[in-house]
Design a protein around this motif. Structure first.
Motif, PDB file in Angstrom:
ATOM      1  N   UNK A   1       0.235  -5.374   7.194  1.00 20.98           N
ATOM      2  CA  UNK A   1       0.393  -4.623   8.431  1.00 20.98           C
ATOM      3  C   UNK A   1      -0.254  -5.363   9.602  1.00 20.98           C
ATOM      4  N   UNK A   2       0.240  -5.070  10.789  1.00 23.19           N
ATOM      5  CA  UNK A   2      -0.337  -5.547  12.043  1.00 23.19           C
ATOM      6  C   UNK A   2      -0.656  -4.333  12.896  1.00 23.19           C
TER       7      UNK A   2
ATOM      8  N   UNK B   1       6.732  10.049   5.538  1.00 25.06           N
ATOM      9  CA  UNK B   1       5.674   9.130   5.946  1.00 25.06           C
ATOM     10  C   UNK B   1       6.227   7.953   6.765  1.00 25.06           C
ATOM     11  N   UNK B   2       5.310   7.214   7.326  1.00 27.35           N
ATOM     12  CA  UNK B   2       5.661   6.015   8.090  1.00 27.35           C
ATOM     13  C   UNK B   2       6.548   5.084   7.268  1.00 27.35           C
ATOM     14  N   UNK B   3       6.204   4.885   6.018  1.00 23.65           N
ATOM     15  CA  UNK B   3       6.976   3.978   5.158  1.00 23.65           C
ATOM     16  C   UNK B   3       8.401   4.462   4.947  1.00 23.65           C
ATOM     17  N   UNK B   4       8.605   5.771   4.919  1.00 21.78           N
ATOM     18  CA  UNK B   4       9.953   6.311   4.722  1.00 21.78           C
ATOM     19  C   UNK B   4      10.863   5.956   5.889  1.00 21.78           C
TER      20      UNK B   4
ATOM     21  N   UNK C   1      -1.649   5.570   4.681  1.00 22.37           N
ATOM     22  CA  UNK C   1      -2.954   5.893   4.120  1.00 22.37           C
ATOM     23  C   UNK C   1      -4.073   5.732   5.132  1.00 22.37           C
ATOM     24  N   UNK C   2      -5.057   6.602   5.039  1.00 17.55           N
ATOM     25  CA  UNK C   2      -6.233   6.531   5.886  1.00 17.55           C
ATOM     26  C   UNK C   2      -6.914   5.172   5.697  1.00 17.55           C
TER      27      UNK C   2
ATOM     28  N   UNK D   1       3.833  -0.740   0.601  1.00 21.83           N
ATOM     29  CA  UNK D   1       4.570   0.434   0.132  1.00 21.83           C
ATOM     30  C   UNK D   1       6.057   0.279   0.432  1.00 21.83           C
ATOM     31  N   UNK D   2       6.374  -0.282   1.584  1.00 23.00           N
ATOM     32  CA  UNK D   2       7.769  -0.551   1.929  1.00 23.00           C
ATOM     33  C   UNK D   2       8.365  -1.559   0.953  1.00 23.00           C
TER      34      UNK D   2
END
Length: 328
Positions: free
Chosen positions: A117-118, A57-60, A92-93, A102-103
């Protein structure tokens, strides 16, 4: 005492899977889509891009880049008291919970620092950096983790060769720290919503399902024309705000979208190509991740050194654009 924010660490991460133009062209040919290495390079300067695996995922990606930036800054995760993550492809949607939260969890940060987030698409990192700079200068925060992270491969239409060959996945991060010495010299952000539909993902959600297209759409000619114009203007605006001339720049780190846009920007600023950091050939357009990816590459290979004046700028869907002038 006047407070400034200073860049004290950089980091980046690309997923292991590298896809060169010839490999991508072969995959597209199986779908009846014709393209070639020569066609892609001549129009964009891109030779390869990286794709995350389906379960990544993006966070990973963000966490890996963040860890490297934190290590380079010589601090611990719990020293971070602000996390701002720029992305158009959140975990997430709907973007909640935010990928920044999450990070925070994955980094093991337990100090309850602010995290959000931005969303400014390819301008996202510059927007996030500007926000973090303001928070630090106000005295509200001392060490900010600013990340750009994307998994754009998830929103690409692989039957549209005009877009699917351009984008890739990756993450870049910086740590900003409060300082008595000037670091971030000036930032500027702009947007013009009247151009919202030239670069977008037009679908939405309805009844728990996708309503419309969930794929990226881009009017390439319109984006190109607008990008060159606004990047030139915001670069001069940011330099003027800092009382600096383009000739005093050591490096230009533009959004790595298209080599022709990048060359046009450097030419308008009167900068030789040798002063522009270019990584687009290797990882394509990674949206909000592209500027910090390029910045970290140039810091780690020794091109960008302490005392250098670096101008970062980008454009993205919205239509958004911005620039940040930093003394490293």
């Amino acid at each position: 005492m006047t407070l400034y924010s200073k860049l004290i660490g950089t980091g980046s991460y690309l997923p292991p899977r590298r896809v060169g133009n010839q490999e991508l062209a072969a995959q597209l040919a199986e779908k009846g889509i014709e393209t070639s290495d020569e066609w892609i390079v001549s129009r964009s300067g891109i030779s390869a891009r990286y794709y995350a695996e389906p379960d990544v995922k993006c966070s990973d990606l963000a966490v890996q880049a963040a860890k490297r930036a934190i290590e380079a800054a010589g601090i611990t995760p719990d020293d971070i008291d602000l996390i701002i993550l720029a992305t158009s492809t959140p975990d997430h949607l709907g973007g909640f919970p935010s990928t920044a939260c999450i990070v925070q969890r994955k980094l093991g940060i337990t100090n309850h620092c602010a995290a959000f987030d931005v969303q400014a698409v390819c301008s996202g990192f510059v927007y996030a950096l500007s926000v973090a700079d303001s928070f630090i200068k106000s005295g509200a925060h001392k060490k900010a983790l600013v990340i750009g992270s994307e998994v754009f491969s998830r929103i690409l239409d692989f039957t549209d060769r005009t877009t699917c060959v351009l984008f890739g996945d990756g993450a870049g991060a910086v740590v900003l720290g409060a300082s008595q010495e000037p670091g971030v010299l000036a930032t500027r952000m702009h947007a013009d919503g009247s151009h919202a539909d030239i670069l977008c993902v037009p679908g939405g959600t309805k009844g728990g399902a996708i309503d419309g297209s969930a794929f990226l759409y881009m009017d390439g000619q319109a984006v190109f024309k607008l990008a060159v114009t606004v990047l030139d203007k915001v670069a001069h605006e940011t330099l003027d705000a800092a009382g600096m001339a383009a000739g005093q720049l050591d490096w230009l780190v533009p959004h790595q979208a298209n080599i022709r846009i990048m060359q046009g920007t450097a030419k308008k600023l009167g900068l030789p190509m040798e002063k522009m950091v270019v990584t687009v050939h290797e990882h394509g357009n990674t949206s909000a991740a592209s500027i910090p990816l390029a910045l970290d590459a140039a810091v780690r290979d020794g091109r960008i050194r302490p005392g250098h004046n670096v101008l970062m700028e980008g454009v993205g869907g919205g239509f958004t654009w911005g620039a940040a002038l930093v003394r490293v």
